[in-house]
Design an enzyme around this catalytic site. Structure first.
Site, PDB file in Angstrom:
ATOM      1  N   CYS A   1       0.568  -0.856   0.204  1.00  0.00           N
ATOM      2  CA  CYS A   1      -0.053   0.012   0.174  1.00  0.00           C
ATOM      3  C   CYS A   1       1.035   1.332   0.175  1.00  0.00           C
ATOM      4  O   CYS A   1       0.944   2.451  -0.465  1.00  0.00           O
ATOM      5  CB  CYS A   1      -0.924   0.167   1.211  1.00  0.00           C
ATOM      6  SG  CYS A   1      -2.225  -1.366   1.173  1.00  0.00           S
ATOM      7  N   THR A   2       2.024   1.406   0.649  1.00  0.00           N
ATOM      8  CA  THR A   2       2.604   2.388   0.864  1.00  0.00           C
ATOM      9  C   THR A   2       3.878   2.411  -0.724  1.00  0.00           C
ATOM     10  O   THR A   2       3.420   3.584  -0.891  1.00  0.00           O
ATOM     11  CB  THR A   2       4.366   1.841   2.022  1.00  0.00           C
ATOM     12  OG1 THR A   2       3.774   1.737   2.362  1.00  0.00           O
ATOM     13  CG2 THR A   2       5.364   3.299   1.691  1.00  0.00           C
TER      14      THR A   2
END
Length: 156
Positions: free
Chosen positions: A45-46
């Site tokens: 997600c980062t």
């Protein structure tokens, strides 16, 4: 009712970072990328958020606004956004209303156990509020480039 390409997306509102209340209808006249991701501050997600952030100027040049959505709360979102320096807002969907509208809650397996989670998915909504493209079960590498190309093409 499942959202379908070519159909108008039902208006919705939700809390977002930056003390903003997101409302879909406020963005008529602009294209929107709404990407759903499983959890703040996790590696995939980062990376995905960073990829969108790195290309934000190109999305803006294509008349396209980017929003990320997960089930995390606003405090988690604000911390994630600040730590990563994301130049776009994150929508908090704690009650899963937006996730359900876009049908992204799926049965997933982690460490041999099944649970309901957010399937990494991206939706491109045109300037008239219709769903133009969807990507489900997204793999992060190269995804943002594909979405950007579709946004540019749609912007014509």
């Amino acid at each position: 009712m499942t959202i379908r390409v070519g159909q108008p997306v039902d208006d919705f509102s939700a809390e977002a970072t930056g003390d903003t209340a997101f409302r879909l209808s406020d963005y008529r006249g602009k294209q929107l990328v709404i990407y759903f991701y499983p959890k703040d501050s996790t590696p995939g997600c980062t990376t995905e958020g960073g990829d969108f952030g790195a290309r934000i100027g190109e999305f803006e040049a294509a008349n396209t606004v980017v929003f990320g959505v997960s089930r995390d709360g606003l405090k988690s979102h604000e911390n994630f956004k600040a730590k990563q320096g994301f130049p776009f807002e994150l929508i908090s969907d704690r009650d899963e209303a937006v996730c359900k509208q876009f049908d992204v809650i799926k049965l997933k397996k982690m460490y041999g156990k099944e649970h309901l989670g957010v399937e990494r998915s991206t939706f491109l909504i045109d300037a008239d509020g219709k769903l133009a493209r969807e990507w489900r079960g997204v793999k992060v590498p190269g995804h943002v480039e594909e979405v950007l190309a579709a946004a540019r093409e749609l912007n014509g």
